[in-house]
Design a protein around this motif. Structure first.
Motif, PDB file in Angstrom:
ATOM      1  N   ASP A 373      28.054  24.332  42.198  1.00 13.16           N
ATOM      2  CA  ASP A 373      27.848  23.263  41.216  1.00 13.16           C
ATOM      3  C   ASP A 373      27.165  23.700  39.924  1.00 13.16           C
ATOM      4  O   ASP A 373      26.901  22.864  39.057  1.00 13.16           O
ATOM      5  CB  ASP A 373      27.054  22.116  41.839  1.00 13.16           C
ATOM      6  N   LYS A 374      26.902  25.004  39.777  1.00  8.65           N
ATOM      7  CA  LYS A 374      26.281  25.486  38.547  1.00  8.65           C
ATOM      8  C   LYS A 374      26.951  26.765  38.091  1.00  8.65           C
ATOM      9  O   LYS A 374      26.324  27.798  37.875  1.00  8.65           O
ATOM     10  CB  LYS A 374      24.780  25.709  38.767  1.00  8.65           C
ATOM     11  N   ASP A 375      28.264  26.716  37.944  1.00  8.08           N
ATOM     12  CA  ASP A 375      29.050  27.904  37.611  1.00  8.08           C
ATOM     13  C   ASP A 375      29.037  28.185  36.113  1.00  8.08           C
ATOM     14  O   ASP A 375      28.964  27.275  35.281  1.00  8.08           O
ATOM     15  CB  ASP A 375      30.504  27.725  38.068  1.00  8.08           C
ATOM     16  N   GLU A 376      29.132  29.464  35.794  1.00  6.48           N
ATOM     17  CA  GLU A 376      29.196  29.926  34.402  1.00  6.48           C
ATOM     18  C   GLU A 376      30.031  31.201  34.320  1.00  6.48           C
ATOM     19  O   GLU A 376      30.268  31.860  35.324  1.00  6.48           O
ATOM     20  CB  GLU A 376      27.791  30.249  33.857  1.00  6.48           C
ATOM     21  N   SER A 377      30.457  31.547  33.122  1.00  2.00           N
ATOM     22  CA  SER A 377      30.970  32.874  32.754  1.00  2.00           C
ATOM     23  C   SER A 377      32.088  33.397  33.652  1.00  2.00           C
ATOM     24  O   SER A 377      31.979  34.452  34.257  1.00  2.00           O
ATOM     25  CB  SER A 377      29.821  33.889  32.751  1.00  2.00           C
ATOM     26  N   PRO A 378      33.225  32.696  33.771  1.00  2.00           N
ATOM     27  CA  PRO A 378      34.328  33.227  34.574  1.00  2.00           C
ATOM     28  C   PRO A 378      34.934  34.471  33.933  1.00  2.00           C
ATOM     29  O   PRO A 378      34.965  34.603  32.712  1.00  2.00           O
ATOM     30  CB  PRO A 378      35.333  32.070  34.598  1.00  2.00           C
ATOM     31  N   SER A 379      35.415  35.388  34.776  1.00  8.50           N
ATOM     32  CA  SER A 379      36.009  36.643  34.281  1.00  8.50           C
ATOM     33  C   SER A 379      37.092  37.098  35.249  1.00  8.50           C
ATOM     34  O   SER A 379      36.821  37.323  36.428  1.00  8.50           O
ATOM     35  CB  SER A 379      34.926  37.718  34.149  1.00  8.50           C
ATOM     36  N   PHE A 380      38.328  37.220  34.766  1.00  9.91           N
ATOM     37  CA  PHE A 380      39.449  37.624  35.613  1.00  9.91           C
ATOM     38  C   PHE A 380      39.378  39.104  35.974  1.00  9.91           C
ATOM     39  O   PHE A 380      39.014  39.952  35.149  1.00  9.91           O
ATOM     40  CB  PHE A 380      40.776  37.389  34.898  1.00  9.91           C
ATOM     41  N   ALA A 381      39.739  39.424  37.226  1.00  9.46           N
ATOM     42  CA  ALA A 381      40.018  40.806  37.590  1.00  9.46           C
ATOM     43  C   ALA A 381      41.260  41.257  36.827  1.00  9.46           C
ATOM     44  O   ALA A 381      42.104  40.432  36.464  1.00  9.46           O
ATOM     45  CB  ALA A 381      40.266  40.925  39.099  1.00  9.46           C
ATOM     46  N   PRO A 382      41.402  42.550  36.558  1.00  7.18           N
ATOM     47  CA  PRO A 382      42.532  43.000  35.736  1.00  7.18           C
ATOM     48  C   PRO A 382      43.911  42.788  36.370  1.00  7.18           C
ATOM     49  O   PRO A 382      44.913  42.851  35.672  1.00  7.18           O
ATOM     50  CB  PRO A 382      42.240  44.489  35.516  1.00  7.18           C
ATOM     51  N   ASN A 383      43.969  42.518  37.687  1.00 14.07           N
ATOM     52  CA  ASN A 383      45.257  42.178  38.287  1.00 14.07           C
ATOM     53  C   ASN A 383      45.474  40.676  38.371  1.00 14.07           C
ATOM     54  O   ASN A 383      46.520  40.216  38.857  1.00 14.07           O
ATOM     55  CB  ASN A 383      45.422  42.820  39.668  1.00 14.07           C
ATOM     56  N   GLY A 384      44.475  39.893  37.943  1.00 13.58           N
ATOM     57  CA  GLY A 384      44.599  38.444  37.918  1.00 13.58           C
ATOM     58  C   GLY A 384      44.388  37.755  39.243  1.00 13.58           C
ATOM     59  O   GLY A 384      44.441  36.526  39.313  1.00 13.58           O
ATOM     60  N   ARG A 385      44.144  38.499  40.308  1.00 16.25           N
ATOM     61  CA  ARG A 385      44.022  37.898  41.634  1.00 16.25           C
ATOM     62  C   ARG A 385      42.693  37.191  41.849  1.00 16.25           C
ATOM     63  O   ARG A 385      42.637  36.177  42.533  1.00 16.25           O
ATOM     64  CB  ARG A 385      44.170  38.983  42.706  1.00 16.25           C
ATOM     65  N   MET A 386      41.600  37.733  41.318  1.00 15.43           N
ATOM     66  CA  MET A 386      40.266  37.191  41.549  1.00 15.43           C
ATOM     67  C   MET A 386      39.599  36.837  40.229  1.00 15.43           C
ATOM     68  O   MET A 386      39.939  37.386  39.172  1.00 15.43           O
ATOM     69  CB  MET A 386      39.403  38.198  42.303  1.00 15.43           C
ATOM     70  N   ILE A 387      38.637  35.928  40.311  1.00 13.48           N
ATOM     71  CA  ILE A 387      37.826  35.541  39.160  1.00 13.48           C
ATOM     72  C   ILE A 387      36.366  35.728  39.543  1.00 13.48           C
ATOM     73  O   ILE A 387      35.902  35.185  40.548  1.00 13.48           O
ATOM     74  CB  ILE A 387      38.084  34.078  38.755  1.00 13.48           C
ATOM     75  N   LEU A 388      35.655  36.511  38.754  1.00 15.21           N
ATOM     76  CA  LEU A 388      34.225  36.725  38.945  1.00 15.21           C
ATOM     77  C   LEU A 388      33.475  35.688  38.119  1.00 15.21           C
ATOM     78  O   LEU A 388      33.883  35.368  36.993  1.00 15.21           O
ATOM     79  CB  LEU A 388      33.862  38.134  38.492  1.00 15.21           C
ATOM     80  N   LEU A 389      32.379  35.148  38.655  1.00 17.58           N
ATOM     81  CA  LEU A 389      31.629  34.126  37.935  1.00 17.58           C
ATOM     82  C   LEU A 389      30.157  34.183  38.328  1.00 17.58           C
ATOM     83  O   LEU A 389      29.790  34.805  39.328  1.00 17.58           O
ATOM     84  CB  LEU A 389      32.180  32.732  38.248  1.00 17.58           C
ATOM     85  N   ALA A 390      29.332  33.544  37.531  1.00 19.22           N
ATOM     86  CA  ALA A 390      27.913  33.388  37.852  1.00 19.22           C
ATOM     87  C   ALA A 390      27.690  31.981  38.370  1.00 19.22           C
ATOM     88  O   ALA A 390      28.311  31.021  37.901  1.00 19.22           O
ATOM     89  CB  ALA A 390      27.056  33.630  36.614  1.00 19.22           C
ATOM     90  N   THR A 391      26.785  31.850  39.337  1.00 18.41           N
ATOM     91  CA  THR A 391      26.427  30.542  39.856  1.00 18.41           C
ATOM     92  C   THR A 391      24.982  30.605  40.345  1.00 18.41           C
ATOM     93  O   THR A 391      24.290  31.601  40.119  1.00 18.41           O
ATOM     94  CB  THR A 391      27.391  30.074  40.960  1.00 18.41           C
ATOM     95  N   VAL A 392      24.518  29.557  41.000  1.00 16.86           N
ATOM     96  CA  VAL A 392      23.144  29.495  41.502  1.00 16.86           C
ATOM     97  C   VAL A 392      23.178  29.198  42.994  1.00 16.86           C
ATOM     98  O   VAL A 392      23.896  28.297  43.444  1.00 16.86           O
ATOM     99  CB  VAL A 392      22.316  28.429  40.759  1.00 16.86           C
ATOM    100  N   ALA A 393      22.417  29.982  43.768  1.00 18.85           N
ATOM    101  CA  ALA A 393      22.291  29.745  45.204  1.00 18.85           C
ATOM    102  C   ALA A 393      20.854  30.042  45.604  1.00 18.85           C
ATOM    103  O   ALA A 393      20.301  31.067  45.217  1.00 18.85           O
ATOM    104  CB  ALA A 393      23.266  30.631  45.989  1.00 18.85           C
ATOM    105  N   GLY A 394      20.250  29.150  46.342  1.00 16.52           N
ATOM    106  CA  GLY A 394      18.869  29.359  46.759  1.00 16.52           C
ATOM    107  C   GLY A 394      17.892  29.415  45.609  1.00 16.52           C
ATOM    108  O   GLY A 394      16.849  30.073  45.701  1.00 16.52           O
ATOM    109  N   GLY A 395      18.207  28.767  44.508  1.00 11.57           N
ATOM    110  CA  GLY A 395      17.312  28.725  43.368  1.00 11.57           C
ATOM    111  C   GLY A 395      17.364  29.925  42.451  1.00 11.57           C
ATOM    112  O   GLY A 395      16.567  30.017  41.509  1.00 11.57           O
TER     113      GLY A 395
END
Length: 429
Positions: A373-395
């Motif tokens: 619920d607090k996602d930021e900064s998505p970034s595709f892997a160069p093959n397009g299969r995965m997306i890396l992102l920042a989020t918050v877990a455990g504070g």
């Protein structure tokens, strides 16, 4: 709100050029939180003689394939006869153990002190040898070689190029210290590219993977720099009156799109990496920021509140009339385009949660693919299969990765650090 502040201006950054390996405690640990429904069952038998290399090649290959979410790596019982390159593979035996594919290999010490790693990939269903590769390497190239083997297996069995040999960048905060880290896609082999007592944001990889653009504040104002990962040197790309932020590379690496407030308000410009050739792209009464080029370099997608709320727009890379792209919801920011140009990923506010959504640019179909619920900064892997992102877990800040269809999920974290600002690097030669 933190997200809106990112849209309005860059943080101040004090820079110290460091190219230092970090200790093991700083390495990202990866937890698989969801996997694809249909995974290929594969057996990776221990590579003969691999103990000579220290950390085992087999373990890295197995971890890579399992982490992709497209493979189910089978346990190989100790009593099972392990085939080697000189022996015939008993395909019936491996089929009985429900393995659709089999990886076998060996490690040998060469007379010159280097190592030779050989491996073969087998289709146990068809009873066929799918060929293999031999690599010559030094001891410190062991992990890189294991990732290359994983890439080979992944592509042979899925038809999709593997990304295990690529790198990621991210920012770690430990106490008062911020560090821009560069690591292998599995979180190992981390190095510190930048260190600061002030925040670091917006790292952007050049298309050749040799440079990072970022925002720094050394003269008490935001400035865009381009940092060479080869020799640690850097140059100013944008240092104008007001804010200089949100760098994004053109596909050929010749230009940067940036957001500047030099003429009042945050607007989009093009600039050469050495700071020359500044050209304004568009004008609006709102804030235009977070530009990103389409893979063919013909279009720039960006975030703007020109219509009253933050939304994703696009316009010709040479300038022209912007067109609104997102219409669902009142908050859609941080656009990223998949390497094939078919999918738009962005952050959407969904019922009070900030999550990653994707849009099929042909059908305009939208799908929310994260459950955080607090996602930021998505970034595709160069093959397009995965997306890396920042989020918050455990504070605290952690990184997550999600497949573009939302089925495969991972969480990447550091035991003693707050992790943010991810960027997945390109394929390199």
């Amino acid at each position: 709100m933190r997200r809106m502040r990112k849209l309005l201006a860059a943080f101040v950054v004090a820079f110290l050029p460091l190219l230092l390996p970090l200790g093991a405690s700083a390495q990202l640990s990866i937890e698989i939180t969801g996997a694809g429904a249909q995974r290929i069952p594969i057996a990776v038998v221990p590579f003969a003689g691999e103990a000579a290399l220290g950390p085992v090649v087999t373990a890295i290959v197995k971890a890579d394939l399992e982490r992709s979410g497209m493979f189910r790596v089978l346990e190989v019982p100790a009593m099972v006869p392990v085939p080697n390159e000189a022996s015939a593979v008993n395909y019936a035996e491996w089929r009985s153990r429900l393995a659709d594919a089999l990886v076998q290999g060996s490690v040998a010490v060469r007379p010159d002190g280097r190592f030779e790693v050989r491996f073969k990939l087998h289709d146990t269903v068809k009873g066929a040898d799918l060929s293999g590769v031999a690599y010559t390497l030094s001891r410190d190239q062991m992990r890189a070689t294991a990732h290359r083997i994983s890439d080979y297996v992944f592509e042979k069995l899925t038809g999709i190029r593997g990304v295990f040999s690529t790198r990621i960048a991210y920012v770690v905060k430990r106490g008062p210290r911020f560090e821009l880290q560069i690591a292998d896609a599995d979180g190992a082999g981390e190095e510190t590219a930048l260190a600061s007592l002030e925040p670091i944001i917006s790292p952007a990889w050049s298309p050749d993977g040799r440079r990072l653009a970022y925002v720094s504040f050394e003269n008490k104002k935001p400035v865009v720099y381009v940092h060479s990962l080869i020799d640690g040197k850097r140059q100013v790309a944008a240092n104008f009156k007001g804010s200089n932020s949100a760098p994004a590379w053109s596909p050929d690496g010749s230009r940067l799109a940036v957001s500047l407030s030099r003429d009042g308000g945050s607007q989009l410009y093009l600039v050469n990496p050495d700071g020359s050739g500044v050209r304004r792209l568009a004008s609006s009464n709102g804030i235009d920021t977070e530009p990103v080029f389409s893979p063919d370099g013909q279009t720039i997608y960006f975030t703007s509140d020109r219509g009253g709320s933050p939304q994703v727009y696009r316009m010709p890379a040479g300038g022209g009339e912007p067109q609104r792209v997102t219409f669902e919801g009142s908050y859609n920011v941080s656009p990223r385009i998949s390497p094939d140009g078919r999918l738009l990923a962005y952050i959407t506010r969904n019922g009070g949660k900030f999550q990653v959504a994707t849009m099929d640019l042909a059908t305009r179909q939208v799908q929310v693919i994260t459950d955080s619920d607090k996602d930021e900064s998505p970034s595709f892997a160069p093959n397009g299969r995965m997306i890396l992102l920042a989020t918050v877990a455990g504070g605290r800040g952690v990184l997550s990765a999600v497949s573009s269809d939302g089925r495969v999920k991972q969480r990447l974290s550091i035991s003693a650090g707050d992790v943010r600002e991810p960027a997945w690097g390109p394929f390199t030669k």
